[in-house]
Design a protein around this motif. Structure first.
Motif, PDB file in Angstrom:
ATOM      1  N   ALA A 143       0.828  -1.216   0.000  1.00  0.00           N
ATOM      2  CA  ALA A 143       0.000   0.000   0.000  1.00  0.00           C
ATOM      3  C   ALA A 143       0.855   1.256   0.000  1.00  0.00           C
ATOM      4  O   ALA A 143       0.566   2.226  -0.724  1.00  0.00           O
ATOM      5  CB  ALA A 143      -0.934  -0.016   1.205  1.00  0.00           C
ATOM      6  N   GLU A 144       1.934   1.253   0.796  1.00  0.00           N
ATOM      7  CA  GLU A 144       2.813   2.427   0.862  1.00  0.00           C
ATOM      8  C   GLU A 144       3.515   2.668  -0.468  1.00  0.00           C
ATOM      9  O   GLU A 144       3.642   3.816  -0.920  1.00  0.00           O
ATOM     10  CB  GLU A 144       3.849   2.248   1.972  1.00  0.00           C
ATOM     11  N   GLU A 147       0.970   4.035  -2.996  1.00  0.00           N
ATOM     12  CA  GLU A 147       0.594   5.425  -2.691  1.00  0.00           C
ATOM     13  C   GLU A 147       1.693   6.393  -3.121  1.00  0.00           C
ATOM     14  O   GLU A 147       1.413   7.450  -3.701  1.00  0.00           O
ATOM     15  CB  GLU A 147       0.288   5.601  -1.207  1.00  0.00           C
ATOM     16  N   ARG A 148       2.938   6.035  -2.841  1.00  0.00           N
ATOM     17  CA  ARG A 148       4.054   6.898  -3.235  1.00  0.00           C
ATOM     18  C   ARG A 148       4.085   7.110  -4.756  1.00  0.00           C
ATOM     19  O   ARG A 148       4.252   8.232  -5.238  1.00  0.00           O
ATOM     20  CB  ARG A 148       5.375   6.273  -2.782  1.00  0.00           C
ATOM     21  N   VAL A 150       1.559   6.670  -6.961  1.00  0.00           N
ATOM     22  CA  VAL A 150       0.373   7.389  -7.449  1.00  0.00           C
ATOM     23  C   VAL A 150       0.529   8.884  -7.186  1.00  0.00           C
ATOM     24  O   VAL A 150       0.263   9.720  -8.068  1.00  0.00           O
ATOM     25  CB  VAL A 150      -0.913   6.852  -6.790  1.00  0.00           C
ATOM     26  N   ARG A 151       0.957   9.237  -5.972  1.00  0.00           N
ATOM     27  CA  ARG A 151       1.184  10.655  -5.670  1.00  0.00           C
ATOM     28  C   ARG A 151       2.227  11.237  -6.609  1.00  0.00           C
ATOM     29  O   ARG A 151       2.120  12.382  -7.067  1.00  0.00           O
ATOM     30  CB  ARG A 151       1.618  10.827  -4.210  1.00  0.00           C
ATOM     31  N   TYR A 169      -1.789  -1.130 -12.602  1.00  0.00           N
ATOM     32  CA  TYR A 169      -1.145  -1.768 -11.458  1.00  0.00           C
ATOM     33  C   TYR A 169      -0.497  -3.058 -11.934  1.00  0.00           C
ATOM     34  O   TYR A 169      -1.182  -4.001 -12.351  1.00  0.00           O
ATOM     35  CB  TYR A 169      -2.145  -2.056 -10.334  1.00  0.00           C
ATOM     36  N   GLN A 190      -6.100  -3.862  -4.147  1.00  0.00           N
ATOM     37  CA  GLN A 190      -5.163  -2.767  -4.424  1.00  0.00           C
ATOM     38  C   GLN A 190      -5.827  -1.706  -5.300  1.00  0.00           C
ATOM     39  O   GLN A 190      -5.614  -0.501  -5.106  1.00  0.00           O
ATOM     40  CB  GLN A 190      -3.891  -3.294  -5.092  1.00  0.00           C
ATOM     41  N   LYS A 193      -7.910   0.642  -3.225  1.00  0.00           N
ATOM     42  CA  LYS A 193      -7.090   1.626  -2.520  1.00  0.00           C
ATOM     43  C   LYS A 193      -6.564   2.692  -3.474  1.00  0.00           C
ATOM     44  O   LYS A 193      -6.542   3.893  -3.137  1.00  0.00           O
ATOM     45  CB  LYS A 193      -5.926   0.921  -1.824  1.00  0.00           C
ATOM     46  N   ILE A 194      -6.143   2.273  -4.659  1.00  0.00           N
ATOM     47  CA  ILE A 194      -5.644   3.237  -5.651  1.00  0.00           C
ATOM     48  C   ILE A 194      -6.762   4.194  -6.056  1.00  0.00           C
ATOM     49  O   ILE A 194      -6.563   5.415  -6.137  1.00  0.00           O
ATOM     50  CB  ILE A 194      -5.089   2.497  -6.892  1.00  0.00           C
ATOM     51  N   LEU A 197      -7.394   6.818  -3.423  1.00  0.00           N
ATOM     52  CA  LEU A 197      -6.361   7.850  -3.415  1.00  0.00           C
ATOM     53  C   LEU A 197      -6.507   8.786  -4.610  1.00  0.00           C
ATOM     54  O   LEU A 197      -6.361  10.007  -4.474  1.00  0.00           O
ATOM     55  CB  LEU A 197      -4.976   7.197  -3.411  1.00  0.00           C
ATOM     56  N   LYS A 200      -9.170  11.230  -3.937  1.00  0.00           N
ATOM     57  CA  LYS A 200      -8.702  12.241  -2.978  1.00  0.00           C
ATOM     58  C   LYS A 200      -7.823  13.289  -3.654  1.00  0.00           C
ATOM     59  O   LYS A 200      -7.931  14.494  -3.372  1.00  0.00           O
ATOM     60  CB  LYS A 200      -7.926  11.556  -1.852  1.00  0.00           C
TER      61      LYS A 200
END
Length: 255
Positions: A143-144, A147-148, A150-151, A169, A190, A193-194, A197, A200
């Motif tokens: 997950a970390e 997230e990194r 995607v950001r 993915y 996954q 979660k993507i 994010l 957001k």
């Protein structure tokens, strides 16, 4: 609620010679997939064959992509290819950030961000790959890692990404010969979660494809997951007949 139209495509990586590329394109052009309205097919050849494949598939629904590009429009970047060059060859899509580029050619979250920004500037659809390594997966850091990345890819585009960016993915541990496919359930988790994010960061949604040892045996189960918006296929789709068969199996199961 009706399912979204799935994106289903393949990148040839560093495979095929010119005659092979021509044969694939002609076979695909003659198939029902070429005029499909129940999916968005796409093919990403090596750079030398983009223009020819694009020409052979002109008039079809198949989108043509490039496997990489530089963030600059022009300049002293020997061996590189720019977004204007990609467009000039007939491609409308560009694959960015693949794990092989990150591992072997120094690709970083920052360069992926710059390339994504350049793709959108020139009207190309950016197909950006993200994925967790085996070490990250084994240590529970999936997950970390995602997230990194995607950001990172949305760093310079965020709200402008809607309709212009696709995320793929691709777990690094599932890619290539000997890769282990993610289970449909794990992949879907996954993707959920993507998607959260992305909502957001952009205020909207982006298509999220799954790639990583997709094959004729697992393609339907993967595509039928609630948050998997399509498939990015490797070696199982390098034969035109196999690619066509996978597309037809997936679209029939979703209809």
């Amino acid at each position: 609620m009706a399912r979204k139209i799935p994106w289903i495509g393949t990148s040839w990586k560093m495979n095929k010679l010119r005659a092979d590329a021509q044969s694939f394109a002609r076979t695909l052009a003659a198939s029902p997939v070429a005029q499909a309205t129940n999916c968005q097919p796409f093919v990403i050849p090596p750079f030398p064959y983009i223009a020819e494949v694009a020409q052979l598939l002109s008039g079809t629904k198949v989108k043509i992509g490039a496997q990489n590009m530089h963030w600059a429009d022009q300049g002293a970047w020997t061996g590189e290819v720019s977004a204007p060059m990609v467009k000039d060859c007939g491609a409308t899509l560009v694959e960015l950030g693949h794990s092989e580029r990150r591992a072997h050619f120094g690709e970083t979250d920052e360069t992926v961000a710059l390339k994504t920004q350049a793709a959108l500037k020139h009207g190309l659809t950016a197909l950006v790959c993200i994925g967790d390594t085996k070490a990250e997966f084994d240590s529970g850091q999936t997950a970390e890692a995602l997230e990194r990345q995607v950001r990172g890819l949305l760093k310079y585009v965020s709200k402008e990404a809607s309709g212009k960016v696709i995320i793929a993915y691709e777990p690094v541990w599932s890619i290539g010969e000997g890769g282990t496919p993610a289970t449909p359930e794990f992949a879907n988790e996954q993707h959920i979660k993507i998607a959260a994010l992305v909502q957001k960061l952009t205020g909207g949604s982006l298509p999220i494809l799954y790639g990583g040892s997709v094959n004729p045996q697992n393609c339907v189960a993967l595509a039928n997951q609630s948050h998997i918006d399509g498939l990015f296929i490797g070696r199982s789709a390098w034969d035109a007949a196999s690619y066509i068969s996978i597309v037809q199996s997936v679209t029939e199961s979703l209809s």
